[in-house]
Design a protein around this motif. Sequence first.
Motif, mmCIF file in Angstrom:
data_model
loop_
_atom_site.group_PDB
_atom_site.id
_atom_site.type_symbol
_atom_site.label_atom_id
_atom_site.label_comp_id
_atom_site.label_asym_id
_atom_site.label_seq_id
_atom_site.Cartn_x
_atom_site.Cartn_y
_atom_site.Cartn_z
ATOM 1 N N GLN A 29 0.833 -1.203 0.000
ATOM 2 C CA GLN A 29 0.000 0.000 0.000
ATOM 3 C C GLN A 29 0.870 1.256 0.000
ATOM 4 O O GLN A 29 2.037 1.206 0.324
ATOM 5 C CB GLN A 29 -0.817 0.061 1.283
ATOM 6 N N THR A 30 0.245 2.387 -0.363
ATOM 7 C CA THR A 30 0.929 3.667 -0.126
ATOM 8 C C THR A 30 -0.082 4.611 0.527
ATOM 9 O O THR A 30 -1.298 4.465 0.351
ATOM 10 C CB THR A 30 1.380 4.320 -1.451
ATOM 11 N N ALA A 31 0.451 5.586 1.286
ATOM 12 C CA ALA A 31 -0.404 6.628 1.874
ATOM 13 C C ALA A 31 -0.193 7.885 1.051
ATOM 14 O O ALA A 31 0.921 8.154 0.600
ATOM 15 C CB ALA A 31 0.005 6.863 3.319
ATOM 16 N N ILE A 82 7.710 7.404 7.128
ATOM 17 C CA ILE A 82 7.952 8.835 6.867
ATOM 18 C C ILE A 82 9.447 9.135 6.782
ATOM 19 O O ILE A 82 9.862 10.287 6.876
ATOM 20 C CB ILE A 82 7.312 9.705 7.973
ATOM 21 N N SER A 83 10.270 8.095 6.583
ATOM 22 C CA SER A 83 11.732 8.322 6.629
ATOM 23 C C SER A 83 12.199 9.267 5.504
ATOM 24 O O SER A 83 13.228 9.914 5.629
ATOM 25 C CB SER A 83 12.484 6.997 6.554
ATOM 26 N N LYS A 84 11.410 9.406 4.437
ATOM 27 C CA LYS A 84 11.811 10.309 3.346
ATOM 28 C C LYS A 84 10.953 11.593 3.314
ATOM 29 O O LYS A 84 11.060 12.413 2.388
ATOM 30 C CB LYS A 84 11.664 9.577 1.986
ATOM 31 N N LEU A 85 10.089 11.748 4.343
ATOM 32 C CA LEU A 85 9.101 12.844 4.306
ATOM 33 C C LEU A 85 9.772 14.210 4.201
ATOM 34 O O LEU A 85 9.428 15.029 3.366
ATOM 35 C CB LEU A 85 8.234 12.790 5.568
ATOM 36 N N ARG A 86 10.781 14.466 5.073
ATOM 37 C CA ARG A 86 11.370 15.812 5.116
ATOM 38 C C ARG A 86 12.089 16.116 3.805
ATOM 39 O O ARG A 86 11.997 17.219 3.278
ATOM 40 C CB ARG A 86 12.341 15.938 6.297
ATOM 41 N N ALA A 87 12.770 15.078 3.279
ATOM 42 C CA ALA A 87 13.528 15.310 2.030
ATOM 43 C C ALA A 87 12.569 15.652 0.894
ATOM 44 O O ALA A 87 12.862 16.502 0.058
ATOM 45 C CB ALA A 87 14.326 14.060 1.688
#
Length: 428
Positions: free
Chosen positions: A3-5, A30-35
């Motif tokens: 799945q993806t959010a 969310i490990s790539k959220l900020r980038a």
Amino acid sequence: MSQTAKIVLNENEHDLPVVTGSENENAIDISKLRASTGYITIDPGYKNTGATTSAITFLDGEKGILRYRGYPIEQLAANASFMEVAYLLIYGELPNAVELQLFEGSIKRHTLVHEDMKRFFEAYPAKAHPMGVLSSMVSSFATFYPESQNPDRNSEAINLTIHRLIAKLPTLAAWSYKNSMRHPFMYPKNHLNYCENFLNMMFAMPTEDYNIDPVIADAINKLLILHADHEQNCSTSTVRIVGSSQANLYSSISAGICALWGPLHGGANQKVIEMLLKIHIDGGNVDKWVEKAKDKNDPFRLMGFGHRVYKNFDPRAKIIKKSCDDVLEKLGVDDPLLDIAKKLEKVALEDEYFKERNLYPNVDFYSGIIYKALRIPTEMFTVMFAIGRLPGWIAQWKEMTENGEPIGRPRQIYTGHGNRDYVDVAKR
Ligand code: SDX
């Protein structure tokens, strides 16, 4: 299909992967959220934030399920020895007869504490809380075993440290009690099993043997198993984050002992008994104290009630409550505090305030009653929790290390002053 959010920020859509565990729990990665967005998330107390994936303990707070490496806590508490459960948590499987014999044999060979460390106890005041003694003694192990500080994490050295910790913690705990009584220390005896040895070091005197009651040894074994691990609780998260800096295992465990000491965490078992005693001395008016616990203007809380994860009965509390009746009956102990605890539980569970908030008795609510019946002093209750939780802390530290997890360093949202210039003290 994974799945993806999807999140929409400033009219831009971002897809975030979803992680699904072996028990179908879901998390948004969310490990790539900020980038990708410049945003971070914020979640004081990490109430909705997963710090890691783990294969050690599964708990379902809604259904009141707790399993160590897939084995239900009810079966382990009823059938296993604490040494078997320690091995299971740390190495991932229940030991066969040879593995268990080798493990127990190694633990027995490391129960002594360096004679130079005995002198540390002389410096503590008699009223020193044993949790403060324990955390500093465990941290000092790193100075006596400097090879444990090698960050190369070779498994032989780590395994030796693991066995030393499991072997020596009961010795340190018993000696901190003997020191508080200004009684002579009792040394471990290798013909005794883990729980018998602890009881003997706690209560034997050089002048006479201590008759180990199998009912008491069995109750200690069960209580240690029930406390052995509980996934990412406050003290375990502390052990993991300290270990993530490549600090040695002794220092990481010492930090976990400090976190466990807090009255909102492992220190609650001591506070429960103190609370029940206060209610007893006050005449046993349970309704009055339940009302105080509900009053936002009153700092009093029902200690041993409520849990971050369990929104149903803590399965450990159920087992301990049943053991309370068995152990007190076998020991012929009639403790009015148990009656107060049961009345308190009944009143609270029928009260809207507690029901609305899914507040149930947790592992600490009844454990103190049993420790008291076993003649464990109140200030040693959280030490008992630490002895039980040690294999879980070790297992979680080992998993984090073996998975090569990065150093823990959360972000923040700054809410202080904007940029401003220094003003000389004469002009302030
Ligand atoms: C352990 O995490 C683990 O796994 C821990 C542990 C383990 O094995 O490692 O299970 C061991 O630490 C057990 C918990 C021991 N602590 C206590 O018994 C202390 C008393 N309990 C509370 O302090 C509290 O319930 C916590 C700390 C356990 C949980 O707190 P949360 O999850 O932060 O919940 P909260 O404080 O936000 O409470 C939610 C509501 C609040 O009311 P409202 O603001 O919604 O009106 O419930 C109320 C709280 O005021 N509440 C209580 C209460 N616990 C929560 N009200 C009265 N008495 C209580 N005990």
